[in-house]
Design an enzyme around this catalytic site. Structure first.
Site, PDB file in Angstrom:
ATOM      1  CG  ASP A   8      -2.020  -1.017   1.153  1.00  0.00           C
ATOM      2  OD1 ASP A   8      -2.040  -1.807   0.189  1.00  0.00           O
ATOM      3  OD2 ASP A   8      -2.868  -1.047   2.070  1.00  0.00           O
ATOM      4  CG  ASP A 129     -13.410  -2.097  -0.968  1.00  0.00           C
ATOM      5  OD1 ASP A 129     -12.820  -3.189  -1.087  1.00  0.00           O
ATOM      6  OD2 ASP A 129     -13.059  -1.065  -1.561  1.00  0.00           O
TER       7      ASP A 129
END
Length: 241
Positions: A8, A129
């Site tokens: 990330d 998500d």
């Protein structure tokens, strides 16, 4: 099961966030290329890279770093964060990305997203998500009240093959993946390749996901915090069903 190591990126650094909160970040490496090289050396050929700046701004601020990772290591990369239009998808495909994860675009521009699936069914990955059972997007800052079936069925008909699903409540928390959620999603949509993300804390979690027949899993914080070693990941990744 495909184990996909994660990087990330935020402000050019390798970080992890708790539940998508930009104010709760931990920096693990100031050199993303160095981190990617570790995965390459361990025998992995494919990684998951998220542009956290892009997820908020809508521009691919970390794309130069991603290009460098692909060029220097030879790794194939699936990426998400900031994908808002078909032009964005084309830009990432032209840059050499093997998988484009779309979340906000799928919600805000469904017709455009369906066309993208039809044009590139193997490269387009839906980012589903979930936050308290609802679909979240826009860097997990917004939620939708639509049912998952209403959302997914047109995409499946258009040729969608792969979905990366994150349980936001468990992301970055090392509390174990939501096995029941992934089992349920897989049973409801068996034609899709489901990739789990969020909550993995130990090798046993990966074995449980493998045992329910999941297509893949993204592993991030558990590795960075030392709960799972690269050797653990490699051994499980190479095991035959």
């Amino acid at each position: 099961m495909n184990i996909i190591p994660a990087i990330d990126l935020l402000d050019g650094q390798v970080v992890r966030l708790q539940k998508g909160d930009y104010n709760k970040k931990t920096v693990y490496n100031h050199n993303p290329l160095e981190e990617a090289a570790k995965f390459k050396a361990a025998g992995f050929s494919h990684i998951h890279v998220v542009d956290l700046n892009g997820a908020k701004s809508g521009s691919f601020e970390n794309l130069p770093i991603i290009r460098s990772i692909m060029k220097e290591t030879g790794l194939s990369v699936q990426t998400g964060g900031g994908v808002r239009s078909s032009e964005d998808i084309r830009k990432l495909l032209d840059a050499g990305l093997s998988g484009i994860i779309c979340s906000s675009m799928a919600v805000k521009k469904p017709d455009e997203f369906l066309k993208a699936i039809s044009s590139n069914p193997e490269e387009i990955i839906l980012g589903l998500d979930l936050k308290d059972g609802k679909m979240a997007y826009g860097g997990w800052l917004e939620t939708s009240d639509r049912s998952i079936e209403e959302f997914l069925n047109p995409m499946v008909e258009a040729g969608l093959q792969t979905v990366l699903s994150t349980d936001i409540a468990r992301d970055g928390m090392l509390s174990g993946p939501n096995i029941d959620m992934y089992r349920d999603l897989q049973e409801r949509f068996p034609a899709l390749n489901w990739i789990a993300s969020g909550g993995v804390s130990k090798p046993k979690d990966l074995i449980e996901l493998k045992n329910i027949g999941l297509y893949g899993v993204v592993v991030g914080k558990a590795y960075y915090e030392g709960h799972i070693t690269l050797n653990n990941l490699k051994q499980l990744h190479l095991q035959k069903p």
